[in-house]
Design a protein around this motif. Sequence first.
Motif, mmCIF file in Angstrom:
data_model
loop_
_atom_site.group_PDB
_atom_site.id
_atom_site.type_symbol
_atom_site.label_atom_id
_atom_site.label_comp_id
_atom_site.label_asym_id
_atom_site.label_seq_id
_atom_site.Cartn_x
_atom_site.Cartn_y
_atom_site.Cartn_z
ATOM 1 N N VAL A 152 0.855 -1.181 0.000
ATOM 2 C CA VAL A 152 0.000 0.000 0.000
ATOM 3 C C VAL A 152 0.894 1.235 0.000
ATOM 4 O O VAL A 152 1.670 1.445 0.936
ATOM 5 N N ALA A 153 0.805 2.036 -1.050
ATOM 6 C CA ALA A 153 1.614 3.249 -1.191
ATOM 7 C C ALA A 153 0.710 4.458 -1.028
ATOM 8 O O ALA A 153 -0.260 4.624 -1.770
ATOM 9 N N LEU A 154 1.025 5.312 -0.050
ATOM 10 C CA LEU A 154 0.183 6.455 0.287
ATOM 11 C C LEU A 154 0.990 7.742 0.186
ATOM 12 O O LEU A 154 2.022 7.888 0.836
ATOM 13 N N ASP A 155 0.494 8.674 -0.607
ATOM 14 C CA ASP A 155 1.181 9.952 -0.784
ATOM 15 C C ASP A 155 0.525 11.007 0.096
ATOM 16 O O ASP A 155 -0.626 11.379 -0.117
ATOM 17 N N GLN A 156 1.255 11.455 1.130
ATOM 18 C CA GLN A 156 0.803 12.473 2.070
ATOM 19 C C GLN A 156 -0.605 12.190 2.601
ATOM 20 O O GLN A 156 -1.508 13.027 2.464
ATOM 21 N N PRO A 157 -0.804 11.038 3.224
ATOM 22 C CA PRO A 157 -2.155 10.693 3.701
ATOM 23 C C PRO A 157 -2.676 11.625 4.778
ATOM 24 O O PRO A 157 -3.894 11.707 4.988
ATOM 25 N N GLU A 158 -1.779 12.355 5.453
ATOM 26 C CA GLU A 158 -2.233 13.294 6.479
ATOM 27 C C GLU A 158 -3.105 14.400 5.892
ATOM 28 O O GLU A 158 -3.856 15.054 6.627
ATOM 29 N N LEU A 159 -3.029 14.617 4.579
ATOM 30 C CA LEU A 159 -3.785 15.685 3.940
ATOM 31 C C LEU A 159 -5.184 15.257 3.523
ATOM 32 O O LEU A 159 -6.034 16.116 3.260
ATOM 33 N N TRP A 160 -5.434 13.954 3.426
ATOM 34 C CA TRP A 160 -6.717 13.526 2.869
ATOM 35 C C TRP A 160 -7.349 12.309 3.542
ATOM 36 O O TRP A 160 -8.563 12.124 3.479
ATOM 37 N N LEU A 161 -6.552 11.491 4.231
ATOM 38 C CA LEU A 161 -7.101 10.233 4.730
ATOM 39 C C LEU A 161 -8.153 10.448 5.807
ATOM 40 O O LEU A 161 -9.274 9.928 5.731
ATOM 41 N N GLU A 162 -7.829 11.241 6.830
ATOM 42 C CA GLU A 162 -8.793 11.464 7.901
ATOM 43 C C GLU A 162 -9.946 12.353 7.444
ATOM 44 O O GLU A 162 -11.071 12.215 7.922
ATOM 45 N N ARG A 163 -9.680 13.241 6.491
ATOM 46 C CA ARG A 163 -10.754 14.083 5.958
ATOM 47 C C ARG A 163 -11.792 13.238 5.237
ATOM 48 O O ARG A 163 -12.991 13.541 5.252
ATOM 49 N N SER A 164 -11.322 12.150 4.588
ATOM 50 C CA SER A 164 -12.248 11.258 3.893
ATOM 51 C C SER A 164 -13.077 10.432 4.865
ATOM 52 O O SER A 164 -14.219 10.072 4.570
ATOM 53 N N ASP A 165 -12.490 10.112 6.023
ATOM 54 C CA ASP A 165 -13.172 9.276 6.998
ATOM 55 C C ASP A 165 -12.918 9.836 8.401
ATOM 56 O O ASP A 165 -12.054 9.339 9.142
ATOM 57 N N PRO A 166 -13.642 10.897 8.804
ATOM 58 C CA PRO A 166 -13.376 11.568 10.084
ATOM 59 C C PRO A 166 -13.546 10.665 11.297
ATOM 60 O O PRO A 166 -13.021 10.971 12.368
ATOM 61 N N GLN A 167 -14.281 9.567 11.144
ATOM 62 C CA GLN A 167 -14.513 8.677 12.274
ATOM 63 C C GLN A 167 -13.312 7.780 12.568
ATOM 64 O O GLN A 167 -13.300 7.096 13.590
ATOM 65 N N ARG A 168 -12.303 7.798 11.685
ATOM 66 C CA ARG A 168 -11.174 6.887 11.844
ATOM 67 C C ARG A 168 -9.879 7.698 11.797
ATOM 68 O O ARG A 168 -9.447 8.111 10.720
ATOM 69 N N PRO A 169 -9.217 7.958 12.945
ATOM 70 C CA PRO A 169 -7.964 8.726 12.939
ATOM 71 C C PRO A 169 -6.933 8.100 12.009
ATOM 72 O O PRO A 169 -6.760 6.878 11.998
ATOM 73 N N TYR A 170 -6.253 8.935 11.227
ATOM 74 C CA TYR A 170 -5.379 8.393 10.185
ATOM 75 C C TYR A 170 -4.193 7.629 10.752
ATOM 76 O O TYR A 170 -3.721 6.665 10.140
ATOM 77 N N LEU A 171 -3.690 8.008 11.930
ATOM 78 C CA LEU A 171 -2.567 7.262 12.506
ATOM 79 C C LEU A 171 -2.984 5.844 12.884
ATOM 80 O O LEU A 171 -2.223 4.892 12.689
ATOM 81 N N GLU A 172 -4.197 5.711 13.398
ATOM 82 C CA GLU A 172 -4.699 4.373 13.711
ATOM 83 C C GLU A 172 -4.881 3.557 12.436
ATOM 84 O O GLU A 172 -4.607 2.355 12.414
#
Length: 206
Positions: free
Chosen positions: A161-181
């Motif tokens: 799984v390759a993720l480019d700067q997930p801190e910018l979009w991952l948690e915004r896409s799914d606010p119920q799931r913290p991106y670090l978790e």
Amino acid sequence: RMRWFDGVYADIKAENIATASRALPTSLADAISTVSLRNVSLAIPTPLIPSSSPQLVCANITLKAREMVAIVGRSGSSKSSLLRVLAGIYPVTSGQYLLNGYDIQQFSEVEIRERIVFLDADSCRLPPDILRTLGAMPARGSSHWIISEIDRLLSSEGLMVALDQPELWLERSDPQRPYLETLRALANRHMVVVATRNEAIVSLAD
């Protein structure tokens, strides 16, 4: 565990990569156990970067299953370019990319895309007309699609799984799931590579 590479442009930390002569694979059916770059360079012609100027120089990296790696560097240091090389999106200009010990060119594009997942900010913000054309439910490029894709990854194993700067979009896409978790959970199941400037992600390193 998580490792990180700093200063991607010219001083990528190198590792010795040992390869052995092996029979040609018939398919990429197995889980991804190792990904290796051997003396890889990359040159992408752009108006600002002539084709004679490589964006990556002599990258030697080995990644292992269920390992999380952060690619760290200053803005413009080719973090995203290296990530796209590892994801099989950019073909290398010179050197060798080994997937489970085999040259990646031996596998079909379909096999690679089934085993290597690349996600970035564009994955959740494609224009509506493109989304309608794709006709997927949920549509690729939407926040709903990102949530669906993360759920799929969290219920599977053995991918890269390759993720480019997930801190910018991952948690915004799914606010119920913290991106670090989410990143920790993905690393328990897959090989995870993250291009980032986020200190919270880098702090996950051993």
